[in-house]
Design an enzyme around this catalytic site. Structure first.
Site, PDB file in Angstrom:
ATOM      1  N   ASP A 117       3.098  25.106 -20.041  1.00  6.29           N
ATOM      2  CA  ASP A 117       3.513  24.972 -19.431  1.00  6.29           C
ATOM      3  C   ASP A 117       4.211  26.607 -18.860  1.00  6.29           C
ATOM      4  O   ASP A 117       5.271  26.524 -17.499  1.00  6.29           O
ATOM      5  CB  ASP A 117       4.931  23.664 -19.439  1.00  6.29           C
ATOM      6  CG  ASP A 117       5.629  23.769 -21.037  1.00  6.29           C
ATOM      7  OD1 ASP A 117       5.822  24.954 -21.422  1.00  6.29           O
ATOM      8  OD2 ASP A 117       5.778  22.978 -21.090  1.00  6.29           O
ATOM      9  N   ASP A 244      -5.566  38.014 -31.131  1.00  7.45           N
ATOM     10  CA  ASP A 244      -5.248  37.983 -30.089  1.00  7.45           C
ATOM     11  C   ASP A 244      -3.971  38.587 -30.142  1.00  7.45           C
ATOM     12  O   ASP A 244      -3.774  38.486 -29.489  1.00  7.45           O
ATOM     13  CB  ASP A 244      -5.116  36.970 -29.322  1.00  7.45           C
ATOM     14  CG  ASP A 244      -5.098  35.612 -29.427  1.00  7.45           C
ATOM     15  OD1 ASP A 244      -6.243  35.090 -30.736  1.00  7.45           O
ATOM     16  OD2 ASP A 244      -4.224  35.039 -29.241  1.00  7.45           O
ATOM     17  N   ASN A 245      -2.945  38.109 -30.955  1.00  6.32           N
ATOM     18  CA  ASN A 245      -2.292  38.625 -31.664  1.00  6.32           C
ATOM     19  C   ASN A 245      -1.580  39.698 -32.510  1.00  6.32           C
ATOM     20  O   ASN A 245      -1.111  40.066 -33.196  1.00  6.32           O
ATOM     21  CB  ASN A 245      -1.456  37.596 -32.693  1.00  6.32           C
ATOM     22  CG  ASN A 245      -1.353  36.207 -32.189  1.00  6.32           C
ATOM     23  OD1 ASN A 245      -1.249  36.009 -30.664  1.00  6.32           O
ATOM     24  ND2 ASN A 245      -1.727  34.856 -32.504  1.00  6.32           N
ATOM     25  N   ASP A 254       3.585  38.628 -31.504  1.00  2.00           N
ATOM     26  CA  ASP A 254       3.636  37.174 -31.533  1.00  2.00           C
ATOM     27  C   ASP A 254       4.543  36.359 -32.919  1.00  2.00           C
ATOM     28  O   ASP A 254       3.777  35.677 -33.241  1.00  2.00           O
ATOM     29  CB  ASP A 254       2.467  37.117 -31.252  1.00  2.00           C
ATOM     30  CG  ASP A 254       1.618  37.454 -29.957  1.00  2.00           C
ATOM     31  OD1 ASP A 254       2.781  37.728 -28.923  1.00  2.00           O
ATOM     32  OD2 ASP A 254       0.453  37.196 -29.828  1.00  2.00           O
TER      33      ASP A 254
END
Length: 488
Positions: A117, A244-245, A254
């Site tokens: 979301d 990806d962090n 992150d």
């Protein structure tokens, strides 16, 4: 702005989704000053429009107008497996101020949200805000947090929670995953543009080198090797070191299921979603090295522009082998400082490792032990040192203290001078999970005073702050194991 690559294969226009009836939860005046936000006497922005900007409700405040909010695409390895395309699923880059990127986390769906979301909840936003600022105060490279804006809008996670937006700031949020994405598509043009952007903005010294891209990789790897050594030195566990962090600037980014060690466990796992212990405390250096190998693989096509495939692989492999050397050197230096040792001794590594093993065996509080160690004197007797009472095996720790005192006697500094130096590198206050949890529970009842109090304490982690002495204590027994997961 620093991230000046454009094209729908790189980023997507992403207007934030408005947040109904926003209100301030937390705010960092020191970060506001970095991006020229004028403050009022209450320490909040003088222009009330900033509340709506940081909630995602409008795009201009004061002299600043954000014309092109975007979200970026990247890929990556998650828990060791290739996950394919990912991207800013709940982060929106508003724009650049003073060469710093301002990003909203939790401001609604993006092109890369997949089934999510795009929202963040109050709980996770408080944790990220506090930890970002705490890490900065500890002197550890990190993204910063400007503010938390809350709302009564409901968001479902494990239970129904309320929404919040955490605004964060960094020179760039470019990560290893950006390189992996373009490499996976064999898009050499974009890969080269990304590398050139980093060199131009953040690694200009690489431009004049014989192999600019090899040197770029070398610098990124070195920064992250030193970063993870700093994490280890304060007992910080990132919790989800997916490629990806991992920042291309060597920043801590992150913040999710992170945690600081209370009682020292060398194999502590802070993320209860990490069933295999991949990101346990003692594995963080190894995993960071692994992530640098992912980056090396992604950057291989850039070296092949000037070298043969075999030579490119050999150059990257050789450079990658420097990582553990840089890490160990940094780790040794930091822990020498934590022990108050200014010179190098042949037995220092053994002294440090002996101590950490003893702390692990007795589950000694990591932060408080090192903070109290500065009270040991050169003429102390091991059996009279109160810290020995924290250990189960007294004979073993007495031997360690004897070795430590003997090592101190080879130093030229006085006890007083050494204590002053040690208290500048061994914090008294860290963001313990139970402290964050208390602040979160009060905030969920619309009382944000504990978030602000904790923020102020953590911005001065090396000071005594006698009025807040109890914030330095280990957690009560019933709060030893607070579970955090990737949704945190």
């Amino acid at each position: 702005m620093p991230f000046n690559l454009r094209g729908d294969d790189v980023c997507q226009p992403t207007p934030p989704t408005p947040l109904p009836n926003p209100y301030w939860v937390a705010f960092s005046p020191s970060v506001a000053r970095l991006i020229d936000v004028e403050l009022g006497v209450d320490g909040l922005p003088k222009d009330p429009a900033w509340l709506d900007v940081l909630a995602g409700n409008q795009l201009n405040a004061g002299e600043h107008t954000f014309l092109n909010p975007i979200s970026t695409v990247y890929s990556g390895h998650q828990f060791g497996s290739w996950a394919g395309q990912l991207g800013d699923g709940r982060a929106i880059l508003l724009g650049d101020i003073n060469h710093l990127e301002l990003q909203l986390k939790g401001a609604g769906r993006t092109h890369y949200s997949r089934m999510g979301d795009g929202r963040a909840v109050l709980r996770s936003s408080i944790r990220e805000f506090l930890c970002s600022e705490a890490m900065h105060a500890l002197g550890i490279p990190t993204s910063r947090a400007l503010a938390i804006v809350g709302s009564k809008q409901g968001v479902r996670r494990e239970t129904m929670e309320t929404a919040a937006v955490c605004s964060r700031v960094a020179p760039s949020f470019i990560r290893v995953g950006h390189f992996e994405h373009f490499a996976s598509l064999q898009n050499i043009v974009r890969l080269q543009e990304l590398a050139d952007l980093l060199i131009a903005e953040f690694y200009p010294e690489c431009r004049a080198k014989k192999d600019p891209y090899l040197n770029l990789f070398k610098e990124i790897s070195a920064r992250n090797a030193k970063l993870v050594a700093q994490w280890q030195s304060v007992g910080f566990c990132h919790g989800v070191m997916n490629s990806d962090n991992i920042s291309a600037l060597g920043l801590t980014i992150d913040y999710g299921p992170f945690g600081f060690l209370d009682h020292f466990e060398i194999d502590h796992i802070c993320n209860h979603s990490d069933h295999g212990g991949r990101y346990a405390y003692h594995r963080q250096p190894q995993i960071m090295h692994w992530n640098m190998a992912c980056l090396a693989s992604a950057m291989l096509p850039l070296l092949e522009l000037d070298h043969s495939a075999e030579d490119s692989q050999n150059l990257l492999r050789s450079t990658l082998e420097e990582f553990p050397v840089i890490y160990v050197t940094e780790w040794q230096q930091i822990f020498r400082s934590k022990l108050g040792l200014q010179s190098k001794g042949d037995g220092d590594t053994g002294l440090i490792e002996h101590l950490l093993q003893a702390m692990n065996d007795s589950r000694v509080d990591f932060t408080n032990f090192f903070r109290s160690l500065s009270d040991v004197k050169k003429n102390s007797k091991p059996t009279e040192i109160f810290l020995r009472n924290e250990f189960v095996d007294r004979e073993n720790i007495d031997q360690w203290f004897a070795d430590y005192i003997n090592r101190l006697q080879s130093e030229t500094s006085s006890d007083e001078a050494r204590k002053g130096l040690m208290d500048q590198v061994n914090p008294k206050y860290i963001l313990r999970n139970h402290l964050a949890q208390v602040a979160i529970e009060k905030a969920q009842q619309d009382d944000f005073t504990e978030v602000e109090r904790l923020h102020q304490i953590l911005m001065n982690p090396f000071d005594e702050q006698e009025a807040f002495e109890h914030y330095s204590k280990p957690p009560p027994v019933d709060m030893h194991r607070i579970a955090v997961s990737c949704s945190s």
